[in-house]
Design an enzyme around this catalytic site. Sequence first.
Site, PDB file in Angstrom:
ATOM      1  N   ALA A  41       6.618  -5.475   2.865  1.00  0.00           N
ATOM      2  CA  ALA A  41       8.077  -5.322   2.892  1.00  0.00           C
ATOM      3  C   ALA A  41       8.580  -5.908   4.212  1.00  0.00           C
ATOM      4  O   ALA A  41       7.815  -6.053   5.159  1.00  0.00           O
ATOM      5  CB  ALA A  41       8.429  -3.846   2.807  1.00  0.00           C
ATOM      6  N   GLY A  69       3.720  -4.053   0.352  1.00  0.00           N
ATOM      7  CA  GLY A  69       4.584  -4.357  -0.792  1.00  0.00           C
ATOM      8  C   GLY A  69       4.090  -5.564  -1.578  1.00  0.00           C
ATOM      9  O   GLY A  69       4.298  -5.654  -2.799  1.00  0.00           O
ATOM     10  N   GLU A  95       1.521  -4.222  -3.827  1.00  0.00           N
ATOM     11  CA  GLU A  95       2.177  -3.403  -4.866  1.00  0.00           C
ATOM     12  C   GLU A  95       2.724  -4.316  -5.964  1.00  0.00           C
ATOM     13  O   GLU A  95       2.631  -4.021  -7.151  1.00  0.00           O
ATOM     14  CB  GLU A  95       3.318  -2.594  -4.250  1.00  0.00           C
ATOM     15  CG  GLU A  95       2.836  -1.518  -3.312  1.00  0.00           C
ATOM     16  CD  GLU A  95       3.969  -0.612  -2.882  1.00  0.00           C
ATOM     17  OE1 GLU A  95       4.220   0.390  -3.564  1.00  0.00           O
ATOM     18  OE2 GLU A  95       4.602  -0.907  -1.853  1.00  0.00           O
ATOM     19  N   GLU A 109       0.290   0.431   5.181  1.00  0.00           N
ATOM     20  CA  GLU A 109       1.463   1.274   5.462  1.00  0.00           C
ATOM     21  C   GLU A 109       1.149   2.500   6.311  1.00  0.00           C
ATOM     22  O   GLU A 109       1.904   2.851   7.220  1.00  0.00           O
ATOM     23  CB  GLU A 109       2.114   1.761   4.152  1.00  0.00           C
ATOM     24  CG  GLU A 109       2.883   0.713   3.393  1.00  0.00           C
ATOM     25  CD  GLU A 109       2.033  -0.062   2.411  1.00  0.00           C
ATOM     26  OE1 GLU A 109       0.781  -0.062   2.554  1.00  0.00           O
ATOM     27  OE2 GLU A 109       2.595  -0.681   1.498  1.00  0.00           O
TER      28      GLU A 109
END
Length: 751
Positions: free
Chosen positions: A69, A115, A118, A140
């Site tokens: 992210a 991310g 993901e 993370e």
Amino acid sequence: MSSDRCWKVQELEGGIRLVTLDCPDRAVNTFSRRVLTELNAILDELQRPGDCSGVLFASGKEDSFIAGADLEEIARLEDRKEVEELIKLGVNTFRRVERLPVPTVALVNGACLGGGLEFALACDYVVAAETRRTLLGFPEVLLGILPAWGGTVRARRRVGLQRALQLVLTGQRLNGRQAKKLGLVDDVVPPEALLAAGRWFVKNAPPRKKPLTRLLTDNRWVGRLIIRVARRRVLRETGGQYPAPLAVLDVFETGVRQGAKQQYAAEARAALELSRHPVTAQLMRLFFLGEEAKRHARECVQSDEPIRSVAVVGAGLMGSGIAGLLADRGITVRLKDVSPEILARAMRRIRDHLAREVQRGRLSRRDAERVVRRIHPTHEYSGFRRVQAVIEAVVEDAAIKKEVYEQLARCTAPETPILTNTSSFSLATLSLPGMEHRLAALHFFNPAHRMRLVEVSSLEETDPVARSRAVQLALALGKIPVLVRDCAGFVVNRLLGIYLNHAIELLPVFDDPLRLESAMKRFGFPMGPLELLDLVGLHVAEKVAVNLHQAYGSRFRPPRLFEELRRRQKDEPVRLIERDWRGKPKVSGPLAQALKSARSGGAPADRLPAEPDALAQFVLAPMLNEAVLLCEEGIVDSPDYVDLAMVLGTGFPPFRGGPLSYGDSLGWDRVMELLTKIAKRRPEFEPCGLLRKLAQGGRLTRTRLDPTQGTVPPQTPPGGETKEDNSAPIPLADTKEPPSASPESPPPDSR
Ligand code: NAI
């Protein structure tokens, strides 16, 4: 589509769409609101009935897929609602990817983290390129957050509970082959075959096999057991001081007990809570500080000529480690020591390390052989004239180091930078007349391949080219360079030295010295001072201690116990801690005897606090004073870099943000109170001028960084709302003079 778009859609034969992400003006791809919103527009197209037979998602960057992210954007989110919206946007987008009516394949070439992973897991298939840059993982938790876009659910679905937990809890990064073995990716292929492999998956849409581990751990009872064991381990390893791993366990537990739907919801809730947690703020701050340090370092680099050839003098523990690291990054190394036997030992050490890397699947056998071939051992200075820099890692003895520089003056090109790895000498002490312009420091930490910090220092007289080369090397090796002004021990060993000296000096006061060990561990250090000294080696620690004492005087007087222990040292170096048959630590025989004799000689009179936190504060107070003094002396550009260096170099508990951030939160008036008490016995521990000022009110570190600018924005309390900045950092004294030198004693290297 216009060229400043992030995503590009191409139609391939057979109705396959190649959807490529290439964030403009960015070195790597990340998921920002804009990237997600644009992806939604593409998904609208792809969902329409038509001729689309499958979708391949790829990256337009040469060697990164999606790095996660956009943390800079996340750091700028102002309130809970914005965080909530971003979580929702990601979750919904990835769910749409997952529900596309045609087969989808993520073609992973390069970093696929957070991310990015993901997203990849929301595709039907993941194919990874077999390159060293291809790394998959969920980092993370290291930033105090967790995968919040369905990552925990999809990871569990793919690789089973146990492996998913391991991935998310440790933040470990896997290369393609390791990820395939785990079941995280469906295939690993050479980068040039990535597209063809993607097409194959679209065409054949093979059913994915459920890994055996998933079948075994899908069972609710087994799942609960796995989580219970993992929780015990997390608590043991973190002392419960980090909320993110505990939240991860709760999220998985919800999944095990209540199913995937509830796990999605728990994930989002936990991410929201964590985003506002003060520990997360510290971990993010440290991350951005690392980025800022790299950015500052890059600004010093004057040449874009790549480094191809370096010499390392001294093939001991550090020299061999540094040579291996250089060769691993494609740099040719001339490795020099005094005898072929020592060189043979160094090469064996390098080969053993590489063999372990091969065994772990991090390196192919062929790559390992290539690394070894790049290292040319020599006991002469042959080939030194052509190298672009020399790293000096000979024994910590100023006379020997200077002798080496004299030889280097004769056998290298006149301007070749000489970069010393000294632990405890200032550059001013080591420099030779006429060679100052070539001398800089590149201070690595042990083990060189793992420790991310490198302190870079230089003299006023150092040529900018030499300084630039030092920084360029640190960056080329993937390190975080912290630039410091010249002083003995630089930042890390100077602070570590005073801490260990003080801790050991207090030892005779304890009935049970292990109480000190456990207080410091409880504070958050990975180990107590005695265990650390064993790791460093007492003989090494003492040598560093003596040099620092010489540089700084009585403040760094080595504890008397060192001398007592040396007397007990025979052929083997003395160890301070031993383990009993159950692995429990106990005080070693020599330490027990040394303590007895130190006590009979009159132990220090301090009455130590009984409560572990208060005890840790007492032990750390002189280190905090020294850290403030470093700032007063202008050794670092920003106090935050002291924190960064101490966390990366010594394991100072990251959740506390580093010594100065800790001082800020404890209150400098409290530190002053402790120092005043200690100074009754050791007047040299009188609080320094800046600390006195801070004790009147004020802080040194930034609580919130602007991730892109590194400026000092208004302080934000843990609660969230921005308040007026009435606690701005105190400006540092503008003196850039090196600290005054006076003779007396000190401690160890961060080794
Ligand atoms: P070491 O004792 O393992 O290796 C030193 C090497 O230098 C030996 O192999 C020795 O034969 C060689 N040497 C001595 N004179 C030489 C000469 N004239 N020419 C070529 N080689 C010569 O020491 P270590 O631990 O590798 O330390 C090296 C340097 O790195 C020291 O300055 C030390 O303070 C620093 N350092 C050490 C760390 C550690 O954890 N050991 C961490 C960071 C820095």
